[in-house]
Design an enzyme around this catalytic site. Structure first.
Site, PDB file in Angstrom:
ATOM      1  N   GLU A 339     -70.125  60.446  77.961  1.00 43.69           N
ATOM      2  CA  GLU A 339     -71.120  60.015  78.948  1.00 43.69           C
ATOM      3  C   GLU A 339     -72.164  59.164  78.237  1.00 43.69           C
ATOM      4  OE1 GLU A 339     -72.155  60.334  82.293  1.00 43.69           O
ATOM      5  OE2 GLU A 339     -74.006  59.430  81.569  1.00 43.69           O
ATOM      6  N   CYS A 414     -65.858  56.788  93.547  1.00 45.30           N
ATOM      7  CA  CYS A 414     -66.746  56.699  94.709  1.00 45.30           C
ATOM      8  C   CYS A 414     -66.643  55.330  95.366  1.00 45.30           C
ATOM      9  CB  CYS A 414     -68.184  57.005  94.302  1.00 45.30           C
ATOM     10  SG  CYS A 414     -68.781  55.949  92.989  1.00 45.30           S
TER      11      CYS A 414
HETATM   12  N1  SAH Z   1     -68.403  63.270  86.496  1.00 46.73           N
HETATM   13  C1  SAH Z   1     -69.808  63.453  86.749  1.00 46.73           C
HETATM   14  C2  SAH Z   1     -70.612  62.143  86.823  1.00 46.73           C
HETATM   15  C3  SAH Z   1     -70.024  61.027  87.619  1.00 46.73           C
HETATM   16  S1  SAH Z   1     -71.147  59.689  87.941  1.00 46.73           S
HETATM   17  C4  SAH Z   1     -70.007  64.294  88.000  1.00 46.73           C
HETATM   18  O1  SAH Z   1     -69.097  64.444  88.800  1.00 46.73           O
HETATM   19  O2  SAH Z   1     -71.104  64.809  88.191  1.00 46.73           O
HETATM   20  C5  SAH Z   1     -70.745  58.521  86.708  1.00 46.73           C
HETATM   21  C6  SAH Z   1     -71.367  58.802  85.363  1.00 46.73           C
HETATM   22  O3  SAH Z   1     -70.962  57.755  84.482  1.00 46.73           O
HETATM   23  C7  SAH Z   1     -72.886  58.799  85.333  1.00 46.73           C
HETATM   24  O4  SAH Z   1     -73.314  60.007  84.766  1.00 46.73           O
HETATM   25  C8  SAH Z   1     -73.243  57.597  84.429  1.00 46.73           C
HETATM   26  O5  SAH Z   1     -74.381  57.832  83.641  1.00 46.73           O
HETATM   27  C9  SAH Z   1     -72.011  57.471  83.571  1.00 46.73           C
HETATM   28  N2  SAH Z   1     -71.708  56.152  82.992  1.00 46.73           N
HETATM   29  C10 SAH Z   1     -71.956  54.926  83.493  1.00 46.73           C
HETATM   30  N3  SAH Z   1     -71.421  53.974  82.696  1.00 46.73           N
HETATM   31  C11 SAH Z   1     -70.805  54.604  81.671  1.00 46.73           C
HETATM   32  C12 SAH Z   1     -70.047  54.159  80.537  1.00 46.73           C
HETATM   33  N4  SAH Z   1     -69.827  52.868  80.326  1.00 46.73           N
HETATM   34  N5  SAH Z   1     -69.561  55.083  79.700  1.00 46.73           N
HETATM   35  C13 SAH Z   1     -69.763  56.406  79.922  1.00 46.73           C
HETATM   36  N6  SAH Z   1     -70.469  56.881  80.963  1.00 46.73           N
HETATM   37  C14 SAH Z   1     -70.992  55.994  81.847  1.00 46.73           C
END
Ligand code: SAH
Length: 457
Positions: A339, A414
């Site tokens: 993340e 999403c």
């Molecule tokens: N799986 C989690 C979060 C999903 S939302 C849940 O269900 O609660 C998508 C997440 O991706 C967010 O927390 C955002 O901070 C993260 N994110 C965005 N770009 C990213 C990247 N390039 N690498 C890793 N994480 C990323």
């Protein structure tokens, strides 16, 4: 080249039949094949429309008279549905919404993904699709010398006061109203965007649906908040089940709600919630799914699609506070979560401990950088789960998955459009999409979440 004339003219009236619904809830009518988007029109409805804008290849219209309403049309239950814009589909029955969302996913898979031989299951909806949101973030303004807290009127920055939001947990309505009244009683000045003056910008309420714990966040322009102690005391006394009162300071001229400084004013730094038997500590700034009931449905589907037997190494990319990772950890040998937000990874580690989970490890960084690095070092996953933001996965990540060849990929999305795009890349790289389960995480809005199950051919 001769300019092709649009078959409609601005300000003219037309009798039409709506053929389709766009993903954001507008009816699509065609005049001599020329598409016109009309807010509030539903498929199969006959109506008189007025064309209000003509663009190259399409136009916009306004609904003037409905000759034949759809059997799926209902009166929107919310009193401020039209002004607010937070929901797009309240005029469509819930059944109708689920059908429309299913059709949208199907259409996008064919058009963008060129994926036709896949089962797209009916959308899993909620039994009671109201009062589901666990987080309210409402802007604060001034009207007739008093405070108003609610929502921006569509396409403006005028704040409309709101007593009730039918997709919010009832408790959040109570919290927002109570906090607003307390702040008003102590003469707190609302923030004024135009002059960048005043103090209180937003009130945020977070509710742990399973634990009933409440967090209040006051988002202010300045660190000073007149009568801070008394305000905090009053919130602690008057807001039911409040466990945490937080101040977040955002001194910038920006539409972004939260600033960088967050302080605990009273109580705990976290509230807790529980999804499917796993506890989560949620801080003011962490990302946490807003519909916990459907989140459980979504994660259980992701877990089912992963087909784990406690022997597998799993990578959970875009893991946030580790929600999916901890779900998977129960059935896997080892889970690695990645993340980009460092605070979320701190939360993920804390959440693992909280649940006594020892086979999950978390790393901060871009999924598209960290996972290729792991692959170079010889990490081999049996299953990769991705849950990216709306823009989808970075191509470098998809190519690493293709090179790493996990037996299964589970894609939580999403945004059906980027899901379809990325599934095409994975299919071209040797994967087959077996099934897609759409889940209605956000009833009455135009959003739909999907989980896709892929296997290595
Ligand atoms: N799986 C989690 C979060 C999903 S939302 C849940 O269900 O609660 C998508 C997440 O991706 C967010 O927390 C955002 O901070 C993260 N994110 C965005 N770009 C990213 C990247 N390039 N690498 C890793 N994480 C990323």
């Amino acid at each position: 080249m001769a300019k092709i004339e649009a078959p409609v003219k601005k300000n003219e009236y037309y009798d039409v039949v709506f053929e389709d619904l766009t993903h954001d809830g507008a009816g699509v009518a065609k005049v001599d094949g020329f598409p016109i988007f009309v807010a509030n029109g539903l498929p199969e409805e006959r109506a008189k429309i007025k064309v209000i804008k003509v663009k190259k290849g399409y136009g916009y219209g306004r609904l003037v008279e409905l000759y034949q309403p759809s059997p799926d049309r209902i009166d929107a239950p919310c009193a401020v549905y039209k002004q607010c814009g937070g929901c797009q589909l309240q005029h469509l029955s819930y059944e109708g919404q689920l059908k429309a969302k299913h059709k949208h996913v199907q259409e996008v898979m064919t058009r963008i993904g060129k994926i036709t031989n896949v089962t797209i299951h009916p959308v899993l909806g909620m039994k009671d699709p109201w009062r589901y949101r666990n987080k309210a973030q409402v802007p604060v303004g001034e009207r007739d010398g008093g405070l108003v807290a609610g929502f921006y009127q569509q396409r403006t920055h005028d704040i409309i006061d709101m007593q009730a939001c039918l997709i919010q947990q009832e408790m959040n309505d109570v919290v927002v109203q109570t906090v607003k009244n307390i702040c008003e009683a102590y003469g707190v000045e609302p923030y004024d965007e135009a002059t960048h003056r005043g103090t209180l910008r937003h009130i945020m309420a977070r509710y742990g649906a399973a634990t009933k714990e409440v967090m209040v966040v006051l988002i202010t322009r300045t660190k000073e908040l007149p009568h801070k102690k008394k305000i905090v005391q009053a919130i602690a006394e008057q807001v039911p089940n409040v466990k945490s009162i937080i101040q977040n300071i955002n001194p910038k001229r920006t539409n972004v709600i939260m600033g960088d400084e967050t302080n605990v004013l009273w109580g705990a730094e976290y509230i807790y919630d529980d999804i499917g038997g796993i506890q989560f500590a949620i801080s003011a700034r962490s990302f946490y799914q807003v519909n916990p009931e459907q989140t459980r449905v979504l994660y259980e589907k992701a877990l089912e699609y992963a087909q784990l037997t406690r022997e597998e190494t799993v990578i959970d990319a875009y893991c946030g506070i580790g929600t999916i990772s901890l779900f998977l950890a129960k059935k896997a040998k080892k889970v690695y979560g990645v993340e980009i937000v460092p605070e979320a990874i701190e939360d993920a580690k804390r959440n693992a401990k909280l649940n006594g989970i020892t086979n999950a490890e978390f790393a901060v960084g871009e999924a598209e950088t960290v996972i290729p690095h792991w692959y170079e070092q010889g990490v081999q996953a049996d299953c990769v789960v991705v849950d990216p933001p709306r823009k989808g996965c970075d191509e470098a990540l998809l190519q690493t998955i293709i090179a790493m060849k996990p037996k299964r990929v589970v894609y939580v999305s999403c945004n059906p459009a980027t899901l379809a795009r990325d599934l095409r890349i994975l299919e071209d790289g040797g994967y087959q999409t077996l099934e897609i389960q759409p889940v209605d995480m956000f009833p009455h809005t135009n959003h739909v979440e999907c989980v896709a199950k892929l296997t290595l051919k």
